[in-house]
Design a protein around this motif. Structure first.
Motif, short mmCIF file in Angstrom:
data_model
loop_
_atom_site.label_atom_id
_atom_site.label_comp_id
_atom_site.label_asym_id
_atom_site.label_seq_id
_atom_site.Cartn_x
_atom_site.Cartn_y
_atom_site.Cartn_z
N ILE A 266 -47.92 38.05 86.12
CA ILE A 266 -48.98 38.85 86.75
C ILE A 266 -48.40 39.73 87.84
O ILE A 266 -48.79 40.90 87.99
N ALA A 267 -47.46 39.19 88.61
CA ALA A 267 -46.92 39.92 89.76
C ALA A 267 -45.98 41.05 89.36
O ALA A 267 -45.86 42.04 90.09
N ILE A 268 -45.32 40.94 88.23
CA ILE A 268 -44.28 41.91 87.90
C ILE A 268 -44.81 43.13 87.14
O ILE A 268 -44.19 44.21 87.17
N ILE A 269 -45.95 43.02 86.48
CA ILE A 269 -46.43 44.12 85.63
C ILE A 269 -46.73 45.39 86.43
O ILE A 269 -46.24 46.48 86.08
N PRO A 270 -47.54 45.35 87.53
CA PRO A 270 -47.82 46.61 88.24
C PRO A 270 -46.59 47.32 88.78
O PRO A 270 -46.45 48.54 88.59
N PRO A 271 -45.66 46.62 89.47
CA PRO A 271 -44.49 47.36 89.94
C PRO A 271 -43.63 47.91 88.80
O PRO A 271 -43.00 48.96 88.95
N LEU A 272 -43.60 47.23 87.67
CA LEU A 272 -42.85 47.77 86.53
C LEU A 272 -43.46 49.09 86.06
O LEU A 272 -42.74 50.05 85.77
N VAL A 285 -35.59 48.69 84.92
CA VAL A 285 -34.63 47.60 84.71
C VAL A 285 -34.25 46.95 86.04
O VAL A 285 -34.12 45.71 86.12
N ALA A 286 -34.12 47.75 87.09
CA ALA A 286 -33.77 47.18 88.40
C ALA A 286 -34.86 46.23 88.90
O ALA A 286 -34.57 45.14 89.41
N ILE A 287 -36.12 46.62 88.75
CA ILE A 287 -37.23 45.75 89.16
C ILE A 287 -37.22 44.47 88.33
O ILE A 287 -37.43 43.37 88.85
N LEU A 288 -36.98 44.62 87.05
CA LEU A 288 -36.95 43.45 86.17
C LEU A 288 -35.86 42.48 86.60
O LEU A 288 -36.08 41.25 86.64
N VAL A 289 -34.70 42.99 86.95
CA VAL A 289 -33.59 42.13 87.37
C VAL A 289 -33.89 41.47 88.72
O VAL A 289 -33.70 40.26 88.89
N VAL A 290 -34.38 42.26 89.69
CA VAL A 290 -34.65 41.72 91.03
C VAL A 290 -35.71 40.63 90.95
O VAL A 290 -35.54 39.53 91.50
#
Length: 406
Positions: A266-272, A285-290
């Motif tokens: 839930i938390a990662i979808i909006p910033p992605l 990709v950077a957001i996904l890794v962090v």
């Protein structure tokens, strides 16, 4: 009359105390009838809680907060602070933190509402691309429309406006939480005496409630601290990557740290999404890794070591409890899923010695560790025997206990 009162007091004081195991057993129903009645009672209870969720959610939140801050009030009293002053100080501190968090969340949502129209064309394009892909893999038009409707900026703005427009609901919730915190904290001052009195006849119930309070306190304090760290790290990374709405996504990451299993997604979808819109696939990709690294380190490595066996719920029970409490009392239910499930387990299982055999089935493996070790050793011996059979040699039997070295 005074003689009679004295005699009555002496008689009452010499009566034997009846513990849980000495109570007379009620006649039992057939197993099928008991299961059906239990399921019916659970459904009625869940439906009732659903209809009362408007005030039940803040009450349960206040209960969990009271359990968490109770040791702090006791610590202030031990250091000579007046009982009323200690209670008021703790309540005021908790409420100020809640009010500050709600204010920050409202500000972040307001920024998101003003930010969203700037990316309306890109969001519509993403919706169209996803709709075309769904059609290519065989989805019909109605299913595609149901999915792409979620990418309508007008709907998203309306949803955010609805959240911001419910100021009355937020105010009501804060008033209920503050009132419950005050009343529960005042009642908790007599908790020690009440526990001693109840323990005379229900020792297992008192022990189970004490264990529940300790487990919830350890889980909530550890999750809050680690959630703050997780939110700050994600917020800093998003600021460096220049992702819009970094404050909101940091707050969302903190809140979702209380939601086991699905909170990360839930938390990662909006910033992605916003990272892809502003910085392309490199930022995506950077957001996904962090997020992946921070979540793995905090929730998979640090949190289990800090919390330990305070929760003792299986992954399946935890996941189902998140879905159940979210449906019954809303988003607060998803955040409080673990404490509320522990409360239900305390009432139905831990407080009844006859029902404690359920604990291994729902994830508490402390009593089964010897059996697991025995099964592991037996499996190891079987594998050694199979390898020896392939080599054509007999396995060496273990030496007797009295003849081993050391």
């Amino acid at each position: 009359m005074s003689w009679w009162r004295k005699r009555k007091t002496e008689t009452a004081s010499t009566e034997p105390i009846v513990e849980d195991q000495d109570l007379p057993t009620a006649p039992t129903l057939p197993r099928a009838d008991a299961i059906l009645l239990g399921l019916a009672g659970g459904v009625v209870t869940a439906v009732g809680m659903y209809w009362l969720r408007g005030f039940l959610a803040p009450v349960l939140l206040a209960l969990v907060l009271t359990v968490c801050v109770h040791p702090l009030r006791r610590a202030l009293e031990r250091h000579g602070v007046n009982r009323g002053l200690a209670t008021g100080s703790v309540i005021a501190a908790v409420f100020v933190l809640l009010a500050a968090f709600v204010t920050a969340l409202i500000v972040a949502l307001a920024q998101f509402a003003t930010l969203l129209p700037q990316f309306a064309p890109q969001i519509e394009e993403i919706g169209k691309a996803i709709g075309s892909w769904l059609k290519s893999v065989g989805f019909d038009q109605s299913q595609v429309q149901a999915v792409t409707a979620g990418f309508d900026p007008g709907r998203l703005i309306g949803a955010v406006g609805g959240i911001l427009g419910s100021v009355a609901n937020i105010t009501f919730g804060l008033v209920v939480i503050l009132t419950c915190l005050i009343l529960m904290a005042v009642d908790a001052s007599a908790l020690s005496a009440i526990s001693k009195q109840v323990a005379l006849r229900r020792p297992h119930l008192v022990a189970a409630m004490s264990q529940f309070a300790g487990g919830v306190r350890k889980y909530m304090v550890a999750t809050t601290g680690l959630g703050i760290v997780q939110g700050l790290l994600n917020w800093a990374a998003l600021v460096i990557l220049q992702v819009p709405g970094a404050l909101l996504w940091g707050l969302l990451s903190f809140l979702c740290s209380f939601i086991p299993n699905i909170g990360y997604f839930i938390a990662i979808i909006p910033p992605l999404v916003f990272g892809l819109l502003t910085g392309g696939w490199g930022v995506f990709v950077a957001i996904l890794v962090v997020y992946g690294v921070v979540n793995s380190v905090v929730q998979s490595i640090i949190q289990p070591r800090v919390v330990g066996n305070a929760v003792a719920l299986s992954q399946t029970i935890t996941f189902v409890s998140v879905l159940f409490w979210a449906v019954v009392i809303g988003p607060i239910g998803a955040i409080l899923a673990v404490p509320l499930t522990l409360l239900v387990r305390t009432i139905l299982i831990d407080s009844d010695p006859r029902a404690r055999w359920w604990r291994p089935l729902i994830g508490d493996l402390r009593d089964t560790q010897p059996y697991i070790a025995e099964e592991t050793a037996a499996l190891k011996r079987t594998r050694q025997a199979a390898k020896a059979a392939k080599r054509g040699t007999a396995p060496t039997p273990p030496a007797p206990e009295g003849t081993r070295d050391g």
